[in-house]
Structures are given as C-alpha cells and as structure tokens.
Write a protein that holds these residues in place. Sequence first.
Motif, PDB file in Angstrom:
ATOM      1  N   VAL A 175      44.839   0.828  11.077  1.00 43.24           N
ATOM      2  CA  VAL A 175      45.873  -0.119  10.664  1.00 43.24           C
ATOM      3  C   VAL A 175      47.226   0.524  10.936  1.00 43.24           C
ATOM      4  O   VAL A 175      47.566   1.547  10.339  1.00 43.24           O
TER       5      VAL A 175
ATOM      6  N   LEU B 205      45.736  -4.422  13.465  1.00 45.02           N
ATOM      7  CA  LEU B 205      44.424  -3.905  13.104  1.00 45.02           C
ATOM      8  C   LEU B 205      43.542  -3.855  14.350  1.00 45.02           C
ATOM      9  O   LEU B 205      43.492  -4.829  15.118  1.00 45.02           O
TER      10      LEU B 205
ATOM     11  N   THR C  84      46.875  -9.045  14.809  1.00 48.90           N
ATOM     12  CA  THR C  84      48.216  -8.695  14.333  1.00 48.90           C
ATOM     13  C   THR C  84      48.663  -9.719  13.300  1.00 48.90           C
ATOM     14  O   THR C  84      48.712 -10.922  13.597  1.00 48.90           O
TER      15      THR C  84
ATOM     16  N   VAL D 106      51.636  -5.948  11.105  1.00 49.87           N
ATOM     17  CA  VAL D 106      50.447  -5.165  10.759  1.00 49.87           C
ATOM     18  C   VAL D 106      49.412  -5.363  11.868  1.00 49.87           C
ATOM     19  O   VAL D 106      48.909  -6.473  12.066  1.00 49.87           O
TER      20      VAL D 106
ATOM     21  N   GLN E  60      50.529   4.363   9.206  1.00 46.82           N
ATOM     22  CA  GLN E  60      49.262   4.350   9.936  1.00 46.82           C
ATOM     23  C   GLN E  60      48.181   4.851   8.993  1.00 46.82           C
ATOM     24  O   GLN E  60      48.335   5.889   8.340  1.00 46.82           O
TER      25      GLN E  60
END
Length: 755
Positions: free
Chosen positions: A96, A142, A64, A140, A108
């Motif tokens: 993401v 991932l 993150t 964000v 997204q």
Amino acid sequence: MPNSSRIRRGLLALLAALLAAMAVWLLCRWVGYDLQDRLGNQPVYEILNDDYSQVIDIPEEGLTQQITLRAGQSFYGVRLNFSTHGQLYKSGMLMVDVFAEDGTQIAQAAGNFLNIFDNTFTAFTVENPYIPEEDEVLTVHLYNAVPWDGPLGLWASEGEVDGMPLYRGDADGEPVDATLAIQLVADYSGPWPAELAERLTAPLVTAAFAAVFLAVLHAPLALLVAVAGLALGCGFLQVTPALVAPDEYTHLAAAYERASVWSGQQPADESGNLRVRACDAPYFRTKTGEIGIFAYKAQAQAALQDTGSPNELTQSSQAEAGQGSGNYWAQAFGIWLARLQGKNFYTMLTWGRMANLVLYLVLAAAAVAMAPAVLRGIFACVALLPMSLQLAASLSPDASVLGTVFLFTALCMALRSRRAARWQLVLLAVLAAAVAPAKAIYLPVVLLCLTIPAENLDPRRTSAAATLSLRGLSVRPGRLVQLGILLLAGMLWTLVNLSELAYAARDMNRAVLAAGGLAVLTLLVLVCVLYRRLRSTSTGRRWFWRGMAAVAFIVVVGGVCALSHMGGGLTPDQLLMVNPNGDSIWTFSFGYICRNLNATVKLLLRTLPEQGALWLQGLLGTTLGEPIVYRIDVSWLIGVGLLLALLAAALPRQEEPPLLARRTSWGTVGILVCVVLAVFAAALNWTPINYQTLFGMQGRYLLPVLPLALLLVHNGRQLTLRRGAAHGAVLSVVMLTLLTQLQGFSLYASWQPVS
C-alpha cells in the motif's frame, strides 16, 4: 571503631539503595512491556466509507483509491476490509503506497497472509503522521507484491461515493464505479506506551534509591521528605494527565489570571471570559482533561513540537475570569515565568505544577523538621502520601493549604515543650493568619494554639512576673498572644468567607442570627469571668466544668429546637423546581437543614456506607485524578499497606510518656470533630435537596487534619513498640506511593470510554 561502623553502615545503605533502584527499574520495564503489549500499535480510525455491497478483486495492475484529508488532520494510514473468498491463504503480500496531492510519497506499508484474513479489516500504518496545512486529496495505490494462493478481494460500495473515486492501476487508469470500504487511521499508538513508561523510570528510580539510602542511614526525616518527595512529585507530573487533577482546569484559569495581572495586562474580555495567548487558547476549557494512551501521546508530542507565543493576550477562552484567590501565588509564578520565555502550553503547565510542588515540599519539610522528634514520622508519612503529592504536583491550591496546616500543627506541638523565640511567635501568627482564610473548613485548626502553655508564648525576653496587670486584671502575656492570634484568624476568616457564609444562611432570619451571635459572645464573657473566680480551687473548677456541660447541652438542644421551628422555608411549588438535568435548584442551606433535620440525617446515613470507602481512598490517594469524572482506583492492597505504615508511624515507644494531657486530648478531639462537621456542612451546601446521598464530598478534605488524628493514636498508648519505626514507616509510604504511580499510570493509559 566508630568510623569503621559508620563506613559499614554507609556501604550497607548504598548496596540496599542500589538493589531497590534496580528492582524499581525492572518494575518500570515490566510496566512498559505490558502496556506496549496491550496498547501498542493500536489505531484510532475514522470511517470514510461504510458500504459493503460488493467484493472487487485486486487486478494485476492494482487499484488506486482517492480520499480527502482535511487541513490539520493527522494521517497515520488506512484500514481496508479484505475478502479471501472463504479461503485461508498461505502465501502472498500486498503493498500500500500513499501519495500526497503533489505526488510525494507519504506512506508505504505491507500486509501478508499472516495479517490479512477473510472479512476482516487490516490496518496499514506509519509511526509519524502526515498533517496537511490545507485540504488535500490523497492517492492510495494497492498492488500485489507477491502472488496469493487465490484472488484477494476488497469490499466496496456499488457506485462511487462523492469525492472518493476508484481506478484500476494508477489514477490515470480505468475508473471503477465504486469506492472501497475504507477507514482513515487518525491516530496510532505505535511504540508510545513503552516510551512513556520509560520516562517514569528516572524519577521513580531516584525516589527508591534516595529513600532507601537515607532511611538505612537514619538521616533526618525532613531531608528524606524533601528528596524523596521531589522525585515522587516529578513522577506525578508525568503520571497525572493535563487538567485531570481535581478541579485543575479551574485552578489553571485562576493562576493564569494572576500571572496576567503580574504582566500588566487586562485578564478578562468584555464578556468576563479569560483572555489568553494564542498558543494556549485551544486548551482552556470548562471540563476535566482527557485520559488514555492517546491523550498521553498527544500531550507528549505537543510539549515537544508545539511552538509557544509571546506573552500577549490575543484571544478569549471559554474559561471565566475572576476564579482566583490568594492561594495561587506559586502556580502563578511558574506560569508567569514560562509565559515570559514564550513556552508552549504544556511546558507552562509543567512549570506551574513544579512551582506548586516546590512550595509544598518546603512547607512539609519545615513541618517535619519543626515537629517534636516523636511526631516527625507521622508528619513525614502524611506528607508523602499519594494524595498529598498528587495535589502538590498539580495546580491545586490545596497543596499550600496542606503544607501550611502541617507546619502550624507541628509548630504548636513543638511549642508545648519549649519557650517560643520571637521569630516562632511571628511564624505562629503568620501561619494562623494563612490557615484561617485559606479554606473556611479549617478555621478550627487555629484553636491548636490554645494547647500551648501560656508561659511558652511570653514574648518578653526576661520577665520579673509571670502575669501582667491590666486595670486590676492579672493576665499572662501568653494568653494575650493566643487571644491576638485567634482574633486575627477570626477577622481574616470572616473577611474572606462572609459572602459564602451569607449564602449558606440565605434562608435564615438574619436578625435572629445576629441576636444569637451576640448572646453567644455575652455568654463567653460571663464564662470567662466565672472561670476566673472559680479556678483557684479544685472544687470550684469541678463545678465550673459540670455547669458548662449542662449549659452547653441546654444551649444545643434549645438552639436546635428553635431553629427547627423557624418560620419560612420552601413552598410545595418551589420544591418541584429543577434544573434541566433533573437536579433541584435548591441545596441543603443552613435554614433547610434546620427545618428538615430528619431528611438531613437520612441523607448522611445513606451516604456513609455508600461513599465511606471512597473517602478513605481519597484520603490516602489510592483513587487518582478527579473521581467525579474518572474512577482510577489502584489496588486495595496498596491502601491497606498505607494504613499499616501510618499506624506504625503513630505508635509510640514503650518508654515515651503521653504527649498530651487528658484535657488537651479532648480539646484536640473537639477540633477534629469541628473540622469534620465543617466539611459535611460544606458538602451539604453543594448537594441538591432531591439527592439521596452527599454530592462532592471527598476524603482529601480531611487530609490536613490527618496528623492530628494520628497524634491521638500516638497519645492513646493502647499499643506500643519496643523501638521507633518512623524511618521504616516513611520508607514504606515512599514505596507504596511509587507503586501507586506505576499502577495509576497503567490505569490512566488503559482507560477506554464507556460506550
């Protein structure tokens, strides 16, 4: 049979028009496809962290990253630099997710082995941006949705960059003393190239259909100009980006100021800057607008989404007040109307442009309708050139100047063969009064009224005698009308341009100039008296013109010698004075030109080969926008086609007699030469004395007198046609202007700043 023939011709015209419309529709689709393929889905990014010190593999729980987004900043996604440790993976997918500060998911996106490669940035974007009203911290997240063939890493810094912490898992996970190498996607072209190209389809298909249908039916050319010109003009409204037409930001300020005066508001603040509405303030600058696909996109979005403002001037802009003149009535009306209804800036700009276009088309169509039948093709072709319509579909006052000069020229040619009605006499005087002050360089055009036979300008309904007696002097009433028109035009020209003329002659002896002007007037009076006495015989007229040629030669040579040896001039220290950009603070004034004829001739000779081709492009309109700022040049083949179409319109039919007598033809040549010299004089007055070529000279300045040049080609009869080609020539110009718009739009959209 006649009815049957008309029906067949109508069906043929309809079929040809439908085929042309279909071809243009397919062409528009191709342009959209090509632009989407080249420019679509392209990001514009802002670097947030550019440190690539280590690679961090994405753990099972993911990573993150927090980033800061400024208020009003658009967020289209992020770009990340991946590492596959030198391997080419054949499976795997990364997700993401992006969350706003309040926890709302705003984006997204996914990436897989097909677009994620070693040491390469990959963008994760959305089509609709997120724009916060206040500064926010975005999260964000991932994570791997499908396992990869090996570890998938991300380049990152060693140590956290301020305000952008990195965590394992979610934001409550274990901190990682690092920040990902990350870029913010601040803009994204998405599907906009294709969508913007599709918006051109309607006006261009309409133009093609109308032009082919009317041309095949041999409809009046004035109708063809009005219909096809309106459709093509609407195309230029979309093709030309905001404030990119020649000097449009200056014209906007002038028209806006006039609209403010009509609204009963004070247009300028105490500093002399233009006061504007709140919604207009961000767009009032002192430079040409932006181009490129993202500029097109921003304008389209703002036109749809921006809210307007009441018609109240609440803010000061960067633009200066006091730039207006009488040529902004139409543009100001459109802007004033949009402001009354609270429209936003881009809608207001479009309405101002549209009003200017309508005025131009009214004048141009009237010129075509009023011109002699053999010249209507010339006026129609020139009226529909890309440059003519580009100027008309902008805020440029040159559009009304073009229309006015076209109409005045057409009326003068029409009255050569028939007696003028009283309304035509009034119109002739009004047009001459409008031409003279509209732009100083076009004053010689007013002399065209002298090509009209005096008997055709007699205002009397019935006349017992061809002449009037004024204190023993016999004068034709038509000559008095011509004299009145010239005096009116001359007085208005002097009144409007006196300050500019004084500036151009700022380093000349005013007493000498006044004495020279008085001598010229006296000489003109003597010439008139002498001509009245010698005109009765052919021998007398012959000796008169020979004497006039000798006197003119002596006056020109003597005047040049006198002016070139005139005292004064710049000192060596003054010659070295320059602006911060290196340009001399002095320009080619009349006095400097007279004292430095050799330098002036050298500058002109260097300019012709270097800029001549660009002048021709500017005359036809195959270079778009403001060429001093952006060079948007369409194919030279279009320019060749336009030249051939103009030539076809100008060529006479075999049975047509010459329209102008030899003396009238030479007089027309003289008017053209005077306009060209005036254009060069104006350009010299803008050019710093340390320049090697002319500055600011553009071919469009000669566009108003292009019909006169083509008229001389028509009158020369060096090449003739068996049948008229006017409708075919006009149709060709319409199609070539249409192609100019399509290629111009593609070039505008594809433009990239030089790095």
